[in-house]
Design a protein around this motif. Structure first.
Motif, PDB file in Angstrom:
ATOM      1  N   THR A   1      -5.033  -4.558   7.564  1.00 23.72           N
ATOM      2  CA  THR A   1      -5.825  -5.525   6.806  1.00 23.72           C
ATOM      3  C   THR A   1      -5.812  -5.165   5.320  1.00 23.72           C
ATOM      4  N   PHE A   2      -5.954  -3.869   5.018  1.00 19.02           N
ATOM      5  CA  PHE A   2      -5.876  -3.430   3.627  1.00 19.02           C
ATOM      6  C   PHE A   2      -4.533  -3.806   3.031  1.00 19.02           C
ATOM      7  N   PHE A   3      -3.458  -3.516   3.760  1.00 24.66           N
ATOM      8  CA  PHE A   3      -2.127  -3.834   3.241  1.00 24.66           C
ATOM      9  C   PHE A   3      -1.980  -5.335   3.020  1.00 24.66           C
ATOM     10  N   THR A   4      -2.355  -6.119   4.015  1.00 24.16           N
ATOM     11  CA  THR A   4      -2.149  -7.567   3.966  1.00 24.16           C
ATOM     12  C   THR A   4      -2.984  -8.241   2.887  1.00 24.16           C
TER      13      THR A   4
ATOM     14  N   LYS B   1      -0.653 -14.854   5.339  1.00 24.69           N
ATOM     15  CA  LYS B   1      -1.226 -13.522   5.534  1.00 24.69           C
ATOM     16  C   LYS B   1      -1.640 -13.280   6.981  1.00 24.69           C
ATOM     17  N   ILE B   2      -2.157 -14.282   7.653  1.00 22.48           N
ATOM     18  CA  ILE B   2      -2.560 -14.100   9.055  1.00 22.48           C
ATOM     19  C   ILE B   2      -1.333 -13.835   9.922  1.00 22.48           C
ATOM     20  N   GLN B   3      -0.214 -14.461   9.597  1.00 25.23           N
ATOM     21  CA  GLN B   3       1.027 -14.213  10.338  1.00 25.23           C
ATOM     22  C   GLN B   3       1.537 -12.794  10.084  1.00 25.23           C
ATOM     23  N   LEU B   4       1.411 -12.329   8.843  1.00 28.52           N
ATOM     24  CA  LEU B   4       1.778 -10.957   8.523  1.00 28.52           C
ATOM     25  C   LEU B   4       0.893  -9.982   9.302  1.00 28.52           C
ATOM     26  N   SER B   5      -0.385 -10.281   9.396  1.00 29.58           N
ATOM     27  CA  SER B   5      -1.308  -9.443  10.168  1.00 29.58           C
ATOM     28  C   SER B   5      -0.895  -9.390  11.638  1.00 29.58           C
ATOM     29  N   LEU B   6      -0.497 -10.516  12.182  1.00 30.22           N
ATOM     30  CA  LEU B   6      -0.055 -10.549  13.583  1.00 30.22           C
ATOM     31  C   LEU B   6       1.235  -9.750  13.781  1.00 30.22           C
ATOM     32  N   LEU B   7       2.133  -9.819  12.812  1.00 32.49           N
ATOM     33  CA  LEU B   7       3.352  -9.002  12.876  1.00 32.49           C
ATOM     34  C   LEU B   7       3.006  -7.513  12.889  1.00 32.49           C
ATOM     35  N   PHE B   8       2.093  -7.122  12.026  1.00 35.40           N
ATOM     36  CA  PHE B   8       1.654  -5.725  11.996  1.00 35.40           C
ATOM     37  C   PHE B   8       1.035  -5.319  13.335  1.00 35.40           C
TER      38      PHE B   8
ATOM     39  N   ARG C   1      -3.615   8.708  22.319  1.00 37.13           N
ATOM     40  CA  ARG C   1      -4.374   8.948  23.557  1.00 37.13           C
ATOM     41  C   ARG C   1      -5.792   8.372  23.493  1.00 37.13           C
ATOM     42  N   ASN C   2      -6.109   7.698  22.400  1.00 40.02           N
ATOM     43  CA  ASN C   2      -7.370   6.971  22.309  1.00 40.02           C
ATOM     44  C   ASN C   2      -7.016   5.579  21.775  1.00 40.02           C
ATOM     45  N   PHE C   3      -6.624   4.690  22.690  1.00 39.80           N
ATOM     46  CA  PHE C   3      -6.075   3.400  22.311  1.00 39.80           C
ATOM     47  C   PHE C   3      -7.053   2.580  21.474  1.00 39.80           C
ATOM     48  N   TYR C   4      -8.327   2.631  21.828  1.00 36.29           N
ATOM     49  CA  TYR C   4      -9.337   1.885  21.074  1.00 36.29           C
ATOM     50  C   TYR C   4      -9.358   2.345  19.611  1.00 36.29           C
ATOM     51  N   ARG C   5      -9.412   3.647  19.375  1.00 32.02           N
ATOM     52  CA  ARG C   5      -9.412   4.189  18.020  1.00 32.02           C
ATOM     53  C   ARG C   5      -8.098   3.843  17.304  1.00 32.02           C
ATOM     54  N   TYR C   6      -6.982   3.898  18.042  1.00 31.03           N
ATOM     55  CA  TYR C   6      -5.673   3.565  17.487  1.00 31.03           C
ATOM     56  C   TYR C   6      -5.658   2.127  16.963  1.00 31.03           C
ATOM     57  N   ILE C   7      -6.131   1.191  17.771  1.00 36.98           N
ATOM     58  CA  ILE C   7      -6.134  -0.232  17.381  1.00 36.98           C
ATOM     59  C   ILE C   7      -7.055  -0.456  16.187  1.00 36.98           C
ATOM     60  N   ILE C   8      -8.232   0.135  16.212  1.00 36.55           N
ATOM     61  CA  ILE C   8      -9.181  -0.036  15.097  1.00 36.55           C
ATOM     62  C   ILE C   8      -8.588   0.499  13.793  1.00 36.55           C
ATOM     63  N   LEU C   9      -8.026   1.704  13.822  1.00 40.95           N
ATOM     64  CA  LEU C   9      -7.445   2.281  12.606  1.00 40.95           C
ATOM     65  C   LEU C   9      -6.284   1.424  12.101  1.00 40.95           C
TER      66      LEU C   9
ATOM     67  N   ASN D   1      -1.596  -8.397  -2.559  1.00 41.81           N
ATOM     68  CA  ASN D   1      -2.074  -8.968  -3.820  1.00 41.81           C
ATOM     69  C   ASN D   1      -1.644  -8.103  -5.011  1.00 41.81           C
ATOM     70  N   PHE D   2      -1.717  -6.788  -4.844  1.00 37.16           N
ATOM     71  CA  PHE D   2      -1.276  -5.870  -5.901  1.00 37.16           C
ATOM     72  C   PHE D   2       0.210  -6.058  -6.192  1.00 37.16           C
ATOM     73  N   LEU D   3       1.034  -6.117  -5.150  1.00 41.01           N
ATOM     74  CA  LEU D   3       2.477  -6.317  -5.336  1.00 41.01           C
ATOM     75  C   LEU D   3       2.762  -7.637  -6.042  1.00 41.01           C
ATOM     76  N   GLN D   4       1.998  -8.650  -5.673  1.00 42.45           N
ATOM     77  CA  GLN D   4       2.151  -9.959  -6.303  1.00 42.45           C
ATOM     78  C   GLN D   4       1.733  -9.902  -7.771  1.00 42.45           C
ATOM     79  N   TYR D   5       0.607  -9.282  -8.044  1.00 44.62           N
ATOM     80  CA  TYR D   5       0.084  -9.163  -9.403  1.00 44.62           C
ATOM     81  C   TYR D   5       1.076  -8.433 -10.310  1.00 44.62           C
ATOM     82  N   LYS D   6       1.708  -7.384  -9.787  1.00 49.85           N
ATOM     83  CA  LYS D   6       2.661  -6.599 -10.569  1.00 49.85           C
ATOM     84  C   LYS D   6       4.034  -7.274 -10.657  1.00 49.85           C
ATOM     85  N   GLY D   7       4.250  -8.334  -9.902  1.00 47.31           N
ATOM     86  CA  GLY D   7       5.545  -9.011  -9.913  1.00 47.31           C
ATOM     87  C   GLY D   7       6.604  -8.275  -9.112  1.00 47.31           C
TER      88      GLY D   7
END
Length: 152
Positions: free
Chosen positions: A102-105, A125-132, A88-96, A110-116
């Motif tokens: 962004t943290f995940f991407t 990564k930008i495409q992954l961000s757009l998917l999210f 019910r607060n779309f602006y806050r929803y989009i920001i969060l 990078n952590f998943l890659q580092y750990k194999g």
């Protein structure tokens, strides 16, 4: 390899420990949207495998997709939390969503890659961000339609 399976199990299980903090009313209100978007992401992961968008080198079980712990752990439970905190607060929803995605991407991938455990393939990564971002709009839209047209 065994350590990475344990990491993936923890990634899946730990978010579920926060369920009591969400509250019954919020779970009842948002669970259908969370399940809907998790099913969409599960379907997306089949497409991703075919198109080689990303790979998971570690699976918690040979017959289960590598993405399964991420989808049915932090993604599902995170969707419930995000809706509870921001619906019910779309602006806050989009920001969060942008902050978490962004943290995940840029950090968690990078952590998943580092750990194999997994790595991006043909997807940048930008495409992954757009998917999210698209999935966040889909989640919010589902919840809005549900609350507008389905009472109860």
């Amino acid at each position: 390899m065994r350590q990475n399976k344990l990491i993936m199990l923890l990634i899946m299980i730990l978010p579920w420990l926060t369920i009591p903090l969400i509250g019954k009313k919020s779970i009842k209100r948002y669970l259908s949207a969370g399940i809907f978007i998790s099913i969409i992401v599960t379907i997306e992961s089949f497409i991703a495998k075919k198109r080689r968008w990303w790979w998971f080198h570690v699976k918690i079980h040979p017959n289960i997709q590598g993405e399964f712990p991420l989808i049915w752990g932090p993604f599902l439970i995170g969707s419930l939390w995000i809706l509870k905190l921001t619906y019910r607060n779309f602006y806050r929803y989009i920001i969060l969503n942008l902050i978490i995605d962004t943290f995940f991407t840029y950090a968690f991938v990078n952590f998943l890659q580092y750990k194999g455990i997994g790595t991006l393939g043909r997807l940048k990564k930008i495409q992954l961000s757009l998917l999210f971002f698209f999935k966040s709009l889909l989640l919010y839209g589902f919840q809005t339609v549900k609350e507008t047209f389905i009472k109860g």
